[in-house]
Design an enzyme around this catalytic site. Structure first.
Site, PDB file in Angstrom:
ATOM      1  N   TYR A 155       0.832  -1.217   0.000  1.00 23.19           N
ATOM      2  CA  TYR A 155       0.000   0.000   0.000  1.00 23.19           C
ATOM      3  C   TYR A 155       0.868   1.269   0.000  1.00 23.19           C
ATOM      4  O   TYR A 155       0.621   2.210  -0.762  1.00 23.19           O
ATOM      5  CB  TYR A 155      -0.910  -0.044   1.230  1.00 23.19           C
ATOM      6  CG  TYR A 155      -1.900   1.081   1.372  1.00 23.19           C
ATOM      7  CD1 TYR A 155      -3.068   1.120   0.608  1.00 23.19           C
ATOM      8  CD2 TYR A 155      -1.707   2.094   2.311  1.00 23.19           C
ATOM      9  CE1 TYR A 155      -3.998   2.135   0.763  1.00 23.19           C
ATOM     10  CE2 TYR A 155      -2.629   3.114   2.474  1.00 23.19           C
ATOM     11  CZ  TYR A 155      -3.778   3.134   1.707  1.00 23.19           C
ATOM     12  OH  TYR A 155      -4.693   4.151   1.868  1.00 23.19           O
ATOM     13  N   LYS A 159       1.074   4.143  -2.811  1.00 23.22           N
ATOM     14  CA  LYS A 159       0.714   5.532  -2.485  1.00 23.22           C
ATOM     15  C   LYS A 159       1.886   6.488  -2.729  1.00 23.22           C
ATOM     16  O   LYS A 159       1.681   7.642  -3.113  1.00 23.22           O
ATOM     17  CB  LYS A 159       0.226   5.625  -1.036  1.00 23.22           C
ATOM     18  CG  LYS A 159      -1.129   4.933  -0.808  1.00 23.22           C
ATOM     19  CD  LYS A 159      -2.229   5.506  -1.669  1.00 23.22           C
ATOM     20  CE  LYS A 159      -3.615   4.993  -1.291  1.00 23.22           C
ATOM     21  NZ  LYS A 159      -4.663   5.496  -2.203  1.00 23.22           N
TER      22      LYS A 159
HETATM   23  P1  NAD Z   1     -13.519   2.623   1.396  1.00 21.72           P
HETATM   24  O1  NAD Z   1     -13.111   1.195   1.470  1.00 21.72           O
HETATM   25  O2  NAD Z   1     -14.565   3.147   2.296  1.00 21.72           O
HETATM   26  O3  NAD Z   1     -13.968   2.952  -0.096  1.00 21.72           O
HETATM   27  C1  NAD Z   1     -13.218   2.522  -1.209  1.00 21.72           C
HETATM   28  C2  NAD Z   1     -13.994   2.746  -2.477  1.00 21.72           C
HETATM   29  O4  NAD Z   1     -13.229   2.236  -3.587  1.00 21.72           O
HETATM   30  C3  NAD Z   1     -15.325   2.013  -2.519  1.00 21.72           C
HETATM   31  O5  NAD Z   1     -16.294   2.811  -3.169  1.00 21.72           O
HETATM   32  C4  NAD Z   1     -15.027   0.769  -3.381  1.00 21.72           C
HETATM   33  O6  NAD Z   1     -16.170   0.293  -4.057  1.00 21.72           O
HETATM   34  C5  NAD Z   1     -14.028   1.352  -4.342  1.00 21.72           C
HETATM   35  N1  NAD Z   1     -13.182   0.353  -4.989  1.00 21.72           N
HETATM   36  C6  NAD Z   1     -12.392  -0.582  -4.408  1.00 21.72           C
HETATM   37  N2  NAD Z   1     -11.777  -1.313  -5.352  1.00 21.72           N
HETATM   38  C7  NAD Z   1     -12.194  -0.832  -6.550  1.00 21.72           C
HETATM   39  C8  NAD Z   1     -11.922  -1.166  -7.907  1.00 21.72           C
HETATM   40  N3  NAD Z   1     -11.081  -2.158  -8.224  1.00 21.72           N
HETATM   41  N4  NAD Z   1     -12.537  -0.457  -8.884  1.00 21.72           N
HETATM   42  C9  NAD Z   1     -13.399   0.539  -8.585  1.00 21.72           C
HETATM   43  N5  NAD Z   1     -13.690   0.908  -7.330  1.00 21.72           N
HETATM   44  C10 NAD Z   1     -13.092   0.227  -6.334  1.00 21.72           C
HETATM   45  O7  NAD Z   1     -12.157   3.441   1.516  1.00 21.72           O
HETATM   46  P2  NAD Z   1     -11.855   4.970   1.908  1.00 21.72           P
HETATM   47  O8  NAD Z   1     -11.305   4.987   3.269  1.00 21.72           O
HETATM   48  O9  NAD Z   1     -12.995   5.847   1.554  1.00 21.72           O
HETATM   49  O10 NAD Z   1     -10.626   5.241   0.914  1.00 21.72           O
HETATM   50  C11 NAD Z   1     -10.720   6.042  -0.244  1.00 21.72           C
HETATM   51  C12 NAD Z   1      -9.302   6.398  -0.699  1.00 21.72           C
HETATM   52  O11 NAD Z   1      -8.651   7.126   0.340  1.00 21.72           O
HETATM   53  C13 NAD Z   1      -8.429   5.189  -0.990  1.00 21.72           C
HETATM   54  O12 NAD Z   1      -7.590   5.458  -2.081  1.00 21.72           O
HETATM   55  C14 NAD Z   1      -7.604   5.068   0.274  1.00 21.72           C
HETATM   56  O13 NAD Z   1      -6.377   4.417   0.035  1.00 21.72           O
HETATM   57  C15 NAD Z   1      -7.411   6.513   0.641  1.00 21.72           C
HETATM   58  N6  NAD Z   1      -7.059   6.757   2.042  1.00 21.72           N
HETATM   59  C16 NAD Z   1      -7.919   6.426   3.052  1.00 21.72           C
HETATM   60  C17 NAD Z   1      -7.547   6.675   4.368  1.00 21.72           C
HETATM   61  C18 NAD Z   1      -8.443   6.356   5.530  1.00 21.72           C
HETATM   62  O14 NAD Z   1      -7.996   6.542   6.691  1.00 21.72           O
HETATM   63  N7  NAD Z   1      -9.660   5.915   5.349  1.00 21.72           N
HETATM   64  C19 NAD Z   1      -6.309   7.246   4.638  1.00 21.72           C
HETATM   65  C20 NAD Z   1      -5.468   7.565   3.599  1.00 21.72           C
HETATM   66  C21 NAD Z   1      -5.864   7.323   2.288  1.00 21.72           C
END
Ligand code: NAD
Length: 247
Positions: A155, A159
């Site tokens: 990951y 990133k």
């Molecule tokens: P989440 O799991 O709630 O949502 C992820 C979304 O991505 C969902 O809508 C899912 O359907 C979609 N998805 C997953 N695989 C997919 C694919 N192959 N094709 C199309 N859609 C796909 O996650 P989140 O926490 O909302 O994360 C969103 C982004 O933010 C991600 O890139 C994650 O790495 C990043 N992020 C999250 C956090 C956190 O603390 N939650 C921190 C840093 C970065």
């Protein structure tokens, strides 16, 4: 900030951060293409919420790591909405485990969904944005891409890759009137973080100067600014939204 008349594509917008961004864009007046891989019900719920605001929205199933599905998805959006002004590369997954236990398929899947997807989606919208000589691309990375995190070799590598990709594309597309920036969230409450053990959460909380976990809306507020014309002189940057966790 208003996005009246703009068309936005938000990948992985059926829930979490992507859904909050899609709703913020719609609230600001944009029409939004919602994307999901498996979460059809979540995507349809977001579409309903946007339509209830009086704006156009449609859900598209596409695995953003699959070249054919991305092409079909972006072609369909162009067909349905006529243009794309904003792309948010948000879809992401984790498959956490220590390096010595990590399977090659865990590495490949995380790289494909978190990084290759950025290449595929950005390339697919770039032609149209170059033609219209404007566009905003916002890539969601993570603070762990800057500082590393045990158990997340796949990951964090993906990133960190997003950051290099963002800067290169910003340099290539800047002369064409397109801004490309990245947002690095810290710990944001979502399904992705819900499953972490309480001990890990407590330790993380103690490293956040603002004393709370982030909400998807905290990220959406910055994504709105970066999609609006208020950020027209900003490109190639990485902005942390992390309550001061990494500075
Ligand atoms: P989440 O799991 O709630 O949502 C992820 C979304 O991505 C969902 O809508 C899912 O359907 C979609 N998805 C997953 N695989 C997919 C694919 N192959 N094709 C199309 N859609 C796909 O996650 P989140 O926490 O909302 O994360 C969103 C982004 O933010 C991600 O890139 C994650 O790495 C990043 N992020 C999250 C956090 C956190 O603390 N939650 C921190 C840093 C970065």
């Amino acid at each position: 900030m208003n996005l009246n008349g703009k068309v936005a594509v938000v990948t992985g917008s059926s829930k979490g951060i992507g859904a909050a961004i899609a709703l913020a864009y719609a609230k600001a007046g944009a029409e939004v293409a919602i994307n999901y891989n498996r979460d059809k019900a979540g995507a349809e719920e977001i579409v309903r919420k946007i339509q209830a605001m009086g704006h156009k929205a449609k859900a598209y199933q596409a695995d953003v790591s699959n070249p054919d599905q991305v092409k079909e998805f972006i072609d369909a959006v162009m067909n349905d909405f006529g243009k794309i002004d904003i792309l948010v590369n948000n879809a992401g997954i984790t498959r956490d485990t220590l390096l010595v236990r990590m399977k090659e398929e865990d590495w490949d899947r995380v790289m494909d969904v978190n990084l290759k997807s950025m290449f595929l989606c950005t390339k697919a919208v770039a032609k149209a944005m170059i033609k219209q000589r404007s566009g905003k691309i916002i890539n969601i990375t993570s603070v762990v891409g800057l500082i590393g995190n045990p158990g997340q070799a796949n990951y964090t590598a993906a990133k960190a890759g997003v950051i290099g990709f963002t800067k290169t594309v910003a340099k290539e597309l800047g002369p064409r009137g397109i801004q490309v920036n990245a947002i690095a969230p810290g710990f944001i409450i979502s399904q992705m973080t819900e499953s972490l053990p309480e001990k890990v959460k407590e330790k993380m909380l103690s490293s956040i100067p603002l004393g709370r976990f982030g909400k998807p809306e905290d990220v959406a507020d910055l994504a709105l600014f970066l999609a609006s014309d208020k950020s027209d002189y900003i490109t190639g940057q990485v902005f942390n939204v992390d309550g001061g966790m990494v500075m």
